[in-house]
Design a protein around this motif. Structure first.
Motif, short mmCIF file in Angstrom:
data_model
loop_
_atom_site.label_atom_id
_atom_site.label_comp_id
_atom_site.label_asym_id
_atom_site.label_seq_id
_atom_site.Cartn_x
_atom_site.Cartn_y
_atom_site.Cartn_z
N ILE A 341 116.19 75.75 45.28
CA ILE A 341 116.02 74.39 44.58
C ILE A 341 115.11 74.81 43.29
N TYR A 342 113.99 75.64 43.53
CA TYR A 342 113.15 75.98 42.29
C TYR A 342 114.25 76.40 40.97
N CYS A 343 115.45 77.22 41.37
CA CYS A 343 116.03 77.73 40.33
C CYS A 343 116.86 76.37 39.72
N ILE A 344 117.39 75.63 40.74
CA ILE A 344 118.32 74.53 40.16
C ILE A 344 117.39 73.71 39.37
N GLU A 345 116.23 73.53 39.57
CA GLU A 345 115.39 72.83 38.76
C GLU A 345 114.98 73.28 37.44
N LEU A 346 114.92 74.62 37.56
CA LEU A 346 114.46 75.52 36.32
C LEU A 346 115.65 75.48 35.32
N MET A 347 116.84 75.55 35.87
CA MET A 347 118.12 75.63 35.17
C MET A 347 118.18 74.36 34.13
N LYS A 348 118.05 73.18 34.96
CA LYS A 348 118.43 71.96 34.35
C LYS A 348 117.35 71.84 33.32
N ARG A 349 115.93 71.86 33.55
CA ARG A 349 115.04 71.89 32.58
C ARG A 349 115.07 73.03 31.43
N ALA A 350 115.75 74.11 31.79
CA ALA A 350 115.76 74.99 30.54
C ALA A 350 117.25 74.64 29.62
N VAL A 351 118.22 74.01 30.31
CA VAL A 351 119.06 73.43 29.17
C VAL A 351 118.55 72.41 28.31
N MET A 352 117.43 71.80 28.96
CA MET A 352 116.92 70.66 27.85
C MET A 352 115.77 71.21 27.19
N THR A 353 115.15 72.55 27.26
CA THR A 353 114.15 73.12 26.76
C THR A 353 114.49 74.25 25.95
N VAL A 354 115.36 75.10 26.20
CA VAL A 354 115.49 76.42 25.98
C VAL A 354 116.64 76.82 25.34
N PRO A 355 117.01 77.39 24.25
CA PRO A 355 118.49 77.45 23.81
C PRO A 355 119.27 78.32 24.90
N HIS A 356 120.35 77.88 25.35
CA HIS A 356 120.95 78.33 26.53
C HIS A 356 121.62 79.77 26.36
N SER A 357 121.39 80.33 25.03
CA SER A 357 121.87 81.63 24.43
C SER A 357 120.69 82.68 25.36
N LYS A 358 119.56 82.12 25.73
CA LYS A 358 118.61 83.00 26.23
C LYS A 358 118.35 83.08 27.61
N VAL A 359 119.19 82.43 28.46
CA VAL A 359 119.26 82.51 30.00
C VAL A 359 120.37 83.44 30.33
N MET A 360 119.78 84.37 31.29
CA MET A 360 120.85 85.26 32.10
C MET A 360 120.68 84.83 33.62
N ALA A 361 122.03 84.40 34.30
CA ALA A 361 121.99 83.62 35.53
C ALA A 361 121.91 84.91 36.72
N PHE A 362 122.40 85.73 36.62
CA PHE A 362 122.38 86.64 37.81
C PHE A 362 122.10 88.26 37.68
N GLY A 363 121.52 88.81 38.60
CA GLY A 363 121.34 89.91 39.01
C GLY A 363 121.14 90.15 40.38
N GLY A 364 121.59 91.05 41.11
CA GLY A 364 121.51 91.05 42.74
C GLY A 364 120.07 91.62 43.21
N ASP A 365 119.79 92.58 42.39
CA ASP A 365 118.59 93.37 42.56
C ASP A 365 118.73 94.01 44.07
#
Length: 426
Positions: A341-365
């Protein structure tokens, strides 16, 4: 798994199963075996929630059914966490097991795991359409020196930085001496030995630096002078049996960190930095807040910083940094499985606040291909939830949502790490 009833969730989720994936952060290079089913189940991040629920170590000599029943006591107290659901998702995707709530199912899993062999690695990576993964194995020396050759074709390697700047004794300062062809006696010698080793790693194809010092210390790096660092270095060298504590070592630690940042700029290597939550339990979250890095971001404007783990739980600071610093990138490796839920909210807000070219969605770690499959499934669900909500609201159209998803999972890491794949168009 976390799903949504939004109109476009299903369409985006199906689309994500067709696009190529780049894992931005992993820790394993090939197939690794599993000794028994219970250790396998606890060999992922769920183990932290098991311990947090009061789970205890289970002796190997304990009868199998009793061992399982002891495990079940604590599993039943923690099986609804995202870690637990991710673990079950990995068993479902790779072994067709959708619960371990009874001993009969557990025995079925044990039987299936007996057939587990090296083929599952390649088969699963191909099924997941993973094209590459950035791997941190903590020390590249054995690979650089040709002692390890069995890594998979998917691996692109990170240079682990704490091995360079986290020093507490003379022995630590001799780690790269064999690349110098003379004895290290002063700080400049140490830097030259590091530079020679780093060049070998760059020539080999290292794609970034990785720093996880947040597990040990605050990521609020100071800016000491070389003279201050050199005094610490000389003290370590002249007292070879002494172990220097953090309070005295910090000037050398900080100065060497900034030296490495200058090398990152010179070689055009992104720098991955652990921020936010740490593996295991009982650690100090305050020291890992990405906000501590702002002076470093200001100082090294020519270095690209790939900030890990969504800075969980410090979302606002994370978004602020992504929005305000051109050299800061937001990497959601692992956090997709910490708190959906944190991630979903973060990604929604990121689309609205951060250039989407600066987000990486996945690393299993993680350390096993089953858990990579699980955590990727969780990440796809979360991204689908976030982007379908924005599409339903009218903020995005469906074509834009699909292109953002493809950028987050593939195009952005491909570009940041200069992996050389053809960009993927939605």
């Amino acid at each position: 798994m976390y799903r949504s009833n939004n109109q476009y969730f299903g369409e985006i989720r199906q689309y994500l199963d067709r696009i190529p994936i780049i894992e931005t952060h992993e820790h394993y290079t090939q197939y690794y075996g599993a000794e028994n089913a219970l250790d396998f189940i606890l060999g992922n991040y769920y183990n932290s929630d098991y311990q947090s629920a009061g789970g205890i170590n289970l002796p190997e000599e304990m009868p199998a059914k009793e061992r399982y029943e002891r495990f079940l006591t604590f599993y039943n107290k923690s099986k609804h966490t995202a870690y637990a659901c991710g673990m079950i998702e990995g068993l479902r995707l790779c072994w067709g097991i959708d619960n371990i709530d009874n001993y009969e199912n557990f025995q079925i899993l044990e039987e299936k795991l007996k057939s587990r062999d090296v083929s599952i690695y390649e088969r699963t990576m191909e099924k997941l359409n993973i094209k590459a993964k950035v791997v941190d194995i903590w020390n590249l020396m054995d690979i650089i020196d040709g002692k390890i050759t069995g890594y998979s074709k998917y691996c692109r390697f990170a240079f682990t930085l704490p091995s360079f700047h986290d020093n507490h004794s003379k022995q630590d300062l001799l780690k790269y001496q064999k690349y110098l062809n003379r004895t290290v006696v002063c700080l400049d010698d140490y830097l030259e030995s590091f530079d020679n080793y780093l060049q070998k790693c760059v020539d080999f194809g290292a794609v970034c630096f990785k720093d996880q010092t947040a597990y040990r210390r605050s990521i609020a790096y100071g800016n000491p002078t070389k003279d201050e660092a050199e005094k610490v270095f000389n003290s370590m060298m002249s007292n070879p049996r002494e172990i220097v504590g953090d309070d005295r070592a910090v000037a050398l630690d900080d100065w060497l960190f900034h030296y490495a940042m200058r090398k990152a700029a010179q070689h055009d290597l992104p720098v991955q930095i652990h921020t936010g939550h740490m593996a295991g339990i009982r650690n100090d979250i305050v020291k890992t807040n990405a906000a501590h890095l702002i002076p470093t971001l200001e100082m090294h404007e020519d270095v690209k910083f790939d900030l890990f783990h969504g800075n969980w739980p410090y979302m606002d600071e994370y978004l602020y940094i992504g929005k305000n610093y051109p050299n800061a990138y937001l990497n959601l490796c692992w956090v997709q499985s910490i708190d959906p839920i944190y991630c979903i909210e973060l990604m929604k807000r990121a689309v609205m606040t951060v250039p989407h070219s600066k987000v990486m969605a996945f690393g299993g770690d993680t350390g096993m291909v089953e858990w990579t499959a699980a955590y990727l499934s969780q990440a796809k669900d979360n991204v689908s939830c976030a982007l379908s909500e924005l599409t339903d609201s009218g903020w995005l159209n469906i074509a834009e949502a699909k292109q953002i998803a493809a950028d987050w999972f593939f195009n952005n890491p491909n570009h940041l790490f200069k992996l050389g794949f053809e960009p993927f168009k939605a």
